[in-house]
Design an enzyme around this catalytic site. Sequence first.
Site, PDB file in Angstrom:
ATOM      1  N   CYS A   1       9.024  37.372 -12.519  1.00  9.69           N
ATOM      2  CA  CYS A   1      10.036  36.411 -13.169  1.00  9.69           C
ATOM      3  C   CYS A   1       9.157  35.263 -13.607  1.00  9.69           C
ATOM      4  CB  CYS A   1      11.225  36.310 -12.544  1.00  9.69           C
ATOM      5  SG  CYS A   1      12.015  34.867 -12.636  1.00  9.69           S
TER       6      CYS A   1
ATOM      7  N   CYS B   1       8.677  32.065  -6.566  1.00  6.27           N
ATOM      8  CA  CYS B   1       8.913  32.346  -7.864  1.00  6.27           C
ATOM      9  C   CYS B   1       8.031  31.500  -9.058  1.00  6.27           C
ATOM     10  CB  CYS B   1      10.469  31.910  -7.904  1.00  6.27           C
ATOM     11  SG  CYS B   1      11.021  32.317  -9.739  1.00  6.27           S
TER      12      CYS B   1
ATOM     13  N   CYS C   1      15.853  43.140 -18.836  1.00  4.66           N
ATOM     14  CA  CYS C   1      16.085  42.007 -17.647  1.00  4.66           C
ATOM     15  C   CYS C   1      16.124  40.850 -18.650  1.00  4.66           C
ATOM     16  CB  CYS C   1      15.108  42.023 -16.670  1.00  4.66           C
ATOM     17  SG  CYS C   1      14.750  40.751 -15.787  1.00  4.66           S
TER      18      CYS C   1
ATOM     19  N   LEU D   1      18.858  38.197  -1.787  1.00  5.60           N
ATOM     20  CA  LEU D   1      18.917  37.859  -0.397  1.00  5.60           C
ATOM     21  C   LEU D   1      17.653  37.450   0.223  1.00  5.60           C
ATOM     22  CD1 LEU D   1      20.900  37.464   2.264  1.00  5.60           C
ATOM     23  CD2 LEU D   1      20.366  39.833   2.491  1.00  5.60           C
TER      24      LEU D   1
ATOM     25  N   CYS E   1      13.925  26.894 -14.084  1.00  8.48           N
ATOM     26  CA  CYS E   1      15.130  26.884 -12.899  1.00  8.48           C
ATOM     27  C   CYS E   1      14.971  25.874 -11.956  1.00  8.48           C
ATOM     28  CB  CYS E   1      15.109  28.207 -12.279  1.00  8.48           C
ATOM     29  SG  CYS E   1      16.310  28.459 -11.328  1.00  8.48           S
TER      30      CYS E   1
ATOM     31  N   GLU F   1      11.431  34.618 -21.419  1.00 10.12           N
ATOM     32  CA  GLU F   1      11.068  35.752 -21.171  1.00 10.12           C
ATOM     33  C   GLU F   1      12.053  36.978 -21.284  1.00 10.12           C
ATOM     34  OE1 GLU F   1       7.321  34.621 -18.574  1.00 10.12           O
ATOM     35  OE2 GLU F   1       8.893  36.091 -17.759  1.00 10.12           O
TER      36      GLU F   1
ATOM     37  N   CYS G   1      12.834  28.243  -5.599  1.00 14.25           N
ATOM     38  CA  CYS G   1      12.625  29.538  -4.824  1.00 14.25           C
ATOM     39  C   CYS G   1      11.073  29.440  -4.759  1.00 14.25           C
ATOM     40  CB  CYS G   1      13.046  30.693  -4.954  1.00 14.25           C
ATOM     41  SG  CYS G   1      14.784  30.538  -5.367  1.00 14.25           S
TER      42      CYS G   1
END
Length: 363
Positions: A347, A132, A118, A229, A125, A104, A129
């Site tokens: 994302c 996500c 982006c 963060l 990944c 993407e 997280c």
Amino acid sequence: MIYGKIFINYNNMKKINILGYTECQLIELFAQFGQKPYKGRQLFKWLYNKQIKSFDQMTDLSKDIRNELSEKYTIEGLRIANIAESSDGTKKILFNLSDNKPLESVLIPDGNGRNTLCISSQVGCALGCKFCATGTMGFIRNLTVGEIVGQLLAINKSFRSNVFSNVVFMGMGEPFNNYENLIEAIKIMISGNGLNISPKKITVSTSGVSPKIKKLADENLKVNLALSLHVATQGKRTRIMPIAETFKLDKLTEAIKYYTRKTDLPVTFEYIIFEGFNDKVEDIKALSKLIHGLKCKINILAYNEVDKLPFKRPSDEKVNWFGRELVKINIAVTIRKSRGQDIDAACGQLAAKVLTGEKNESD
Ligand code: SF4
């Protein structure tokens, strides 16, 4: 075919995609052909600056060289599988890679007729997280240099040249976990013979791989750095970002100081607000304490909800309140609008759906 002393037998050889070759690699290739280095530079320019898709059009290379290249190499850009457009103008581009994996990129309008692009650095990944969509896919593979740069080339071709003015590595994947390809791709982007994008217009966003922050500073590329963060206390951050266990906040702030000292650039802290999790006075105090003395700015934005994940989007009032409280204590803050909520623009959401479909079909 013979060039100089080198004999190359092309019979039965599968053609190699030359897109993604760096300037040095092309110069070496031409040396193998017994040719002068500047011809490698000319080819580099045709590929990334003029963005030509056929060797035949490279008119300052001799016909023999063009034939030689066509026999062994191809110029294969990325295939766009789908473009979803949001009512706010955000466009999500889904690519189908040569091994059928989904990828993407997102074009986000800046309100002045230009866009921020982006881009992704990995398929899936490994960092997981908790908020996500990409994290739910797990790690599938790193993108090649050609696939990273290919996102820019395909979008230029599909929309119009220079449709984007800024490039951010904030799509799928942790860019620092694909470090070598990230650096080579950035070099192609910023080269005057390449895409010729100013380093000031490129931002690498990391979840906090502190050793690589220092390494990037030492590359002297002068690109912008952003840190995802989201929480300014160690224990709470670890709850939503497992990587925080390995790269703790004290090491992270030390790496950020190193980056700002070396590059003289401020670092951007990305702070996504999750309803009821990191949106209270105590979170503002922790954030203020963490960034004290750092050359930085803060971007806050509301979470884009992801199917089956427990985090909730806060109200606009909450986000505005959070921003005002930071301003009151003299923190430079920008409230970013969450874009493309109607097209799964968070994302990895589209790619995760493609992969889930792929999995169900093969079950
Ligand atoms: S937020 Fe970034 S680092 Fe974390 S899982 Fe998603 S893609 Fe990976």
